[in-house]
Scaffold this motif. Structure first.
Motif, PDB file in Angstrom:
ATOM      1  N   UNK A  88       4.111   1.431   7.206  1.00 38.29           N
ATOM      2  CA  UNK A  88       4.128   1.247   5.083  1.00 38.29           C
ATOM      3  C   UNK A  88       3.583   0.117   5.281  1.00 38.29           C
ATOM      4  N   UNK A  89       3.824  -0.663   5.032  1.00 35.72           N
ATOM      5  CA  UNK A  89       4.002  -2.284   5.146  1.00 35.72           C
ATOM      6  C   UNK A  89       2.014  -2.255   5.669  1.00 35.72           C
ATOM      7  N   UNK A  90       1.670  -1.891   6.687  1.00 33.11           N
ATOM      8  CA  UNK A  90       0.878  -2.748   7.378  1.00 33.11           C
ATOM      9  C   UNK A  90      -0.496  -1.030   7.008  1.00 33.11           C
ATOM     10  N   UNK A  91       0.138  -0.177   6.978  1.00 33.54           N
ATOM     11  CA  UNK A  91      -1.178   1.033   6.420  1.00 33.54           C
ATOM     12  C   UNK A  91      -1.643   1.410   7.536  1.00 33.54           C
ATOM     13  N   UNK A 134      -3.043   7.306  14.277  1.00 34.53           N
ATOM     14  CA  UNK A 134      -4.441   7.278  14.768  1.00 34.53           C
ATOM     15  C   UNK A 134      -4.991   6.153  14.851  1.00 34.53           C
ATOM     16  N   UNK A 135      -4.644   5.433  13.739  1.00 31.58           N
ATOM     17  CA  UNK A 135      -4.610   3.733  13.611  1.00 31.58           C
ATOM     18  C   UNK A 135      -4.488   2.839  15.248  1.00 31.58           C
ATOM     19  N   UNK A 136      -3.083   3.644  16.011  1.00 33.76           N
ATOM     20  CA  UNK A 136      -2.358   2.708  16.685  1.00 33.76           C
ATOM     21  C   UNK A 136      -2.805   3.330  18.213  1.00 33.76           C
ATOM     22  N   UNK A 156      -8.571  -0.306  21.845  1.00 31.64           N
ATOM     23  CA  UNK A 156      -9.498  -1.647  21.632  1.00 31.64           C
ATOM     24  C   UNK A 156      -8.970  -3.012  22.185  1.00 31.64           C
ATOM     25  N   UNK A 157      -7.225  -2.320  22.866  1.00 26.91           N
ATOM     26  CA  UNK A 157      -6.996  -3.370  23.306  1.00 26.91           C
ATOM     27  C   UNK A 157      -7.284  -4.935  23.531  1.00 26.91           C
TER      28      UNK A 157
END
Length: 64
Positions: free
Chosen positions: A25-28, A32-34, A40-41
């Motif tokens: 939540x903090x990072x929103x 799919x973002x993960x 993209x690492x």
């Protein structure tokens, strides 16, 4: 726009599942973002210092 201060109980972060929920939540972040970050690492890794600076700006908008 100034972020609204959110109260997070420190005791709520003592267990892993609530802590992960808080961080997401903090990072929103979404699932799919993960997945996109993992893909993209190689491109993202060099940007980590700048990303951390932005995270700390966000972190300071919480009172925990």
């Amino acid at each position: 726009m100034v972020a609204k201060m959110q109260h997070i109980s420190a005791s709520s972060l003592e267990n892993l599942p609530p802590r992960i929920s808080y961080l997401s939540s903090f990072l929103e972040l979404t699932a799919s973002d993960g997945e996109a970050l993992l893909a993209a690492k190689p491109l993202v890794a060099p940007l980590v210092p700048a990303i951390l600076d932005a995270v700390y700006v966000k972190l300071l908008s919480f009172d925990i």
